[in-house]
Write a protein that holds these residues in place. Structure first.
Motif, PDB file in Angstrom:
ATOM      1  N   ARG A  21       0.823  -1.212   0.000  1.00  0.00           N
ATOM      2  CA  ARG A  21       0.000   0.000   0.000  1.00  0.00           C
ATOM      3  C   ARG A  21       0.854   1.258   0.000  1.00  0.00           C
ATOM      4  O   ARG A  21       0.447   2.295  -0.519  1.00  0.00           O
ATOM      5  CB  ARG A  21      -0.946   0.005   1.204  1.00  0.00           C
ATOM      6  CG  ARG A  21      -1.957  -1.125   1.217  1.00  0.00           C
ATOM      7  CD  ARG A  21      -2.711  -1.221  -0.095  1.00  0.00           C
ATOM      8  NE  ARG A  21      -3.615  -0.106  -0.304  1.00  0.00           N
ATOM      9  CZ  ARG A  21      -4.227   0.148  -1.453  1.00  0.00           C
ATOM     10  NH1 ARG A  21      -4.002  -0.605  -2.516  1.00  0.00           N
ATOM     11  NH2 ARG A  21      -5.045   1.178  -1.573  1.00  0.00           N
ATOM     12  N   GLY A  24       1.826   1.688  -3.654  1.00  0.00           N
ATOM     13  CA  GLY A  24       0.690   2.163  -4.434  1.00  0.00           C
ATOM     14  C   GLY A  24       0.590   1.471  -5.781  1.00  0.00           C
ATOM     15  O   GLY A  24       1.347   0.553  -6.097  1.00  0.00           O
ATOM     16  N   GLU A  30       0.338  -4.432  -8.773  1.00  0.00           N
ATOM     17  CA  GLU A  30       0.676  -5.142  -7.540  1.00  0.00           C
ATOM     18  C   GLU A  30       0.873  -6.632  -7.784  1.00  0.00           C
ATOM     19  O   GLU A  30       1.841  -7.226  -7.300  1.00  0.00           O
ATOM     20  CB  GLU A  30      -0.429  -4.888  -6.504  1.00  0.00           C
ATOM     21  CG  GLU A  30      -0.533  -3.424  -6.087  1.00  0.00           C
ATOM     22  CD  GLU A  30      -1.799  -3.117  -5.306  1.00  0.00           C
ATOM     23  OE1 GLU A  30      -1.822  -2.077  -4.621  1.00  0.00           O
ATOM     24  OE2 GLU A  30      -2.772  -3.899  -5.381  1.00  0.00           O
ATOM     25  N   TYR A  77      -5.985  -7.767  -3.148  1.00  0.00           N
ATOM     26  CA  TYR A  77      -5.486  -6.478  -3.633  1.00  0.00           C
ATOM     27  C   TYR A  77      -6.627  -5.532  -3.998  1.00  0.00           C
ATOM     28  O   TYR A  77      -6.553  -4.326  -3.736  1.00  0.00           O
ATOM     29  CB  TYR A  77      -4.564  -6.683  -4.835  1.00  0.00           C
ATOM     30  CG  TYR A  77      -3.219  -7.303  -4.482  1.00  0.00           C
ATOM     31  CD1 TYR A  77      -2.825  -7.483  -3.160  1.00  0.00           C
ATOM     32  CD2 TYR A  77      -2.334  -7.725  -5.475  1.00  0.00           C
ATOM     33  CE1 TYR A  77      -1.599  -8.052  -2.834  1.00  0.00           C
ATOM     34  CE2 TYR A  77      -1.097  -8.292  -5.166  1.00  0.00           C
ATOM     35  CZ  TYR A  77      -0.744  -8.460  -3.844  1.00  0.00           C
ATOM     36  OH  TYR A  77       0.468  -9.019  -3.522  1.00  0.00           O
ATOM     37  N   PHE A  80      -8.101  -4.246  -0.713  1.00  0.00           N
ATOM     38  CA  PHE A  80      -7.286  -3.210  -0.068  1.00  0.00           C
ATOM     39  C   PHE A  80      -7.756  -1.820  -0.500  1.00  0.00           C
ATOM     40  O   PHE A  80      -7.836  -0.903   0.304  1.00  0.00           O
ATOM     41  CB  PHE A  80      -5.806  -3.362  -0.450  1.00  0.00           C
ATOM     42  CG  PHE A  80      -5.115  -4.540   0.191  1.00  0.00           C
ATOM     43  CD1 PHE A  80      -5.601  -5.114   1.359  1.00  0.00           C
ATOM     44  CD2 PHE A  80      -3.963  -5.066  -0.381  1.00  0.00           C
ATOM     45  CE1 PHE A  80      -4.955  -6.200   1.939  1.00  0.00           C
ATOM     46  CE2 PHE A  80      -3.300  -6.133   0.204  1.00  0.00           C
ATOM     47  CZ  PHE A  80      -3.807  -6.708   1.360  1.00  0.00           C
ATOM     48  N   GLY A  81      -8.046  -1.677  -1.808  1.00  0.00           N
ATOM     49  CA  GLY A  81      -8.490  -0.390  -2.320  1.00  0.00           C
ATOM     50  C   GLY A  81      -9.887  -0.018  -1.865  1.00  0.00           C
ATOM     51  O   GLY A  81     -10.220   1.162  -1.761  1.00  0.00           O
ATOM     52  N   GLY A  84      -9.385  -1.128   2.763  1.00  0.00           N
ATOM     53  CA  GLY A  84      -8.141  -0.974   3.502  1.00  0.00           C
ATOM     54  C   GLY A  84      -7.593  -2.298   4.025  1.00  0.00           C
ATOM     55  O   GLY A  84      -8.287  -3.314   4.070  1.00  0.00           O
ATOM     56  N   VAL A  85      -6.337  -2.243   4.443  1.00  0.00           N
ATOM     57  CA  VAL A  85      -5.640  -3.434   4.921  1.00  0.00           C
ATOM     58  C   VAL A  85      -6.214  -3.933   6.242  1.00  0.00           C
ATOM     59  O   VAL A  85      -6.374  -5.135   6.457  1.00  0.00           O
ATOM     60  CB  VAL A  85      -4.133  -3.131   5.081  1.00  0.00           C
ATOM     61  CG1 VAL A  85      -3.409  -4.283   5.785  1.00  0.00           C
ATOM     62  CG2 VAL A  85      -3.491  -2.873   3.726  1.00  0.00           C
ATOM     63  N   LEU A 254      -0.625   2.939   8.160  1.00  0.00           N
ATOM     64  CA  LEU A 254      -1.359   3.459   7.004  1.00  0.00           C
ATOM     65  C   LEU A 254      -2.435   4.454   7.389  1.00  0.00           C
ATOM     66  O   LEU A 254      -3.106   5.016   6.516  1.00  0.00           O
ATOM     67  CB  LEU A 254      -1.977   2.300   6.215  1.00  0.00           C
ATOM     68  CG  LEU A 254      -1.004   1.233   5.697  1.00  0.00           C
ATOM     69  CD1 LEU A 254      -1.755   0.154   4.932  1.00  0.00           C
ATOM     70  CD2 LEU A 254       0.077   1.849   4.818  1.00  0.00           C
TER      71      LEU A 254
END
Length: 283
Positions: A21, A24, A30, A77, A80-81, A84-85, A254
């Motif tokens: 992250r 980016g 990724e 992945y 995540f967007g 979030g993680v 983050l």
């Protein structure tokens, strides 16, 4: 020394999403970088440890397991967007543990006896409750994004299940199937990236993400050695610390926002996920 080896996969897999992250990029960048790094780790490990070559059918199944891993990882992945993680990792881990546990019981006869099955399904219930708690959102908008993220993870977790199940169907050491698995990761990652982003080779973030693939591959290699030194159950239990590292890292490093109430539920949910995963291994 054995404890240190056992901690390496947990630390590696825990910091992997945080580094990703920070770099980016799109999921195509990724996963492309991850595939390149994983293949490099596989080649280096094979050169250093010279494992026995496996039969063609074992090679193919191992390669397929790597391909399916890409399915699960691209889902992560994308999530995540969306969420979030700190939300993705415990939810994804919960889905993985529930699926792999059920596959182990149904296909490989794990949890023999009625008492073990009862304890196992109670552990799965803990995992599900833990996932629900970590998915708590602070606002209506976040709830909508959370639903989308959960849907993506639920739809792609099949990839992780197959990745975990296929090696159980062959008789070969972890080192022997490591390179074909990483080759499968590479092939799947490059195919996905090229189909979704024709400029993926030219974008710097794709190549920066190679470090994430190296971390994944080396952590997977460390897990193989940990299982040999500490036993599969102990090695697996310690790796579950990765979800704690990544979730807390998402909040602290983050700066992913969590209100007081949501934060408390997330921490309690993490605890239930770790407890549930430990139980599924020990029974």
């Amino acid at each position: 020394m054995n404890v240190l080896i056992a901690l390496l996969p947990a630390i590696g897999w825990g910091i992997q999403p945080l580094i990703l992250r920070k770099i980016g990029g799109k999921p195509s960048n990724e996963i492309f970088g991850t595939g390149i790094g994983a293949l490099i780790a596989g080649i280096v490990a094979t050169a250093l440890f010279s494992p026995h070559f496996v039969a063609a059918n074992v090679f193919i199944l191992s390669l397929l397991s790597g391909l399916f891993w890409v399915m699960g990882q691209t889902g992560q992945y994308h999530a995540f967007g969306l969420i979030g993680v700190s939300k993705t990792m415990p939810i994804s881990t919960g889905f993985q543990l529930v699926g792999t546990s059920l596959i182990g019981v149904i296909l490989f006869g794990e949890w023999p006896g009625n008492l073990n099955k009862i304890i196992g399904f109670l552990a799965i219930l803990l995992l599900i409750i833990g996932v629900l708690l970590t998915s708590v959102s602070d606002s209506t908008q976040n709830r909508s994004e959370t639903k989308r993220g959960i849907f993506v993870l639920a739809a792609t977790s099949l990839g992780y299940w197959v990745y975990s199940a296929l090696p159980k169907a062959v008789s070969a050491s972890g080192l022997s199937i490591f390179l074909p698995q990483m080759l499968g990761v590479f092939i799947g990652a490059v195919l996905y990236a090229c189909i979704n982003n024709k400029r993926v080779f030219q974008e710097k973030k794709s190549w920066k993400a190679v470090i994430v693939g190296l971390i994944f591959g080396l952590s997977a290699l460390a897990y193989i050695f940990s299982a040999q030194k500490n036993g599969v159950a102990t090695a697996y239990i310690i790796t579950q610390l990765n979800v704690v590292i990544s979730t807390i890292g998402g909040i602290v490093i983050l700066k992913e926002s969590k209100s007081g109430q949501a934060l408390k539920k997330t921490i309690f949910g993490l605890l239930l996920i770790v407890i549930g995963s430990v139980i599924t291994v020990l029974i």
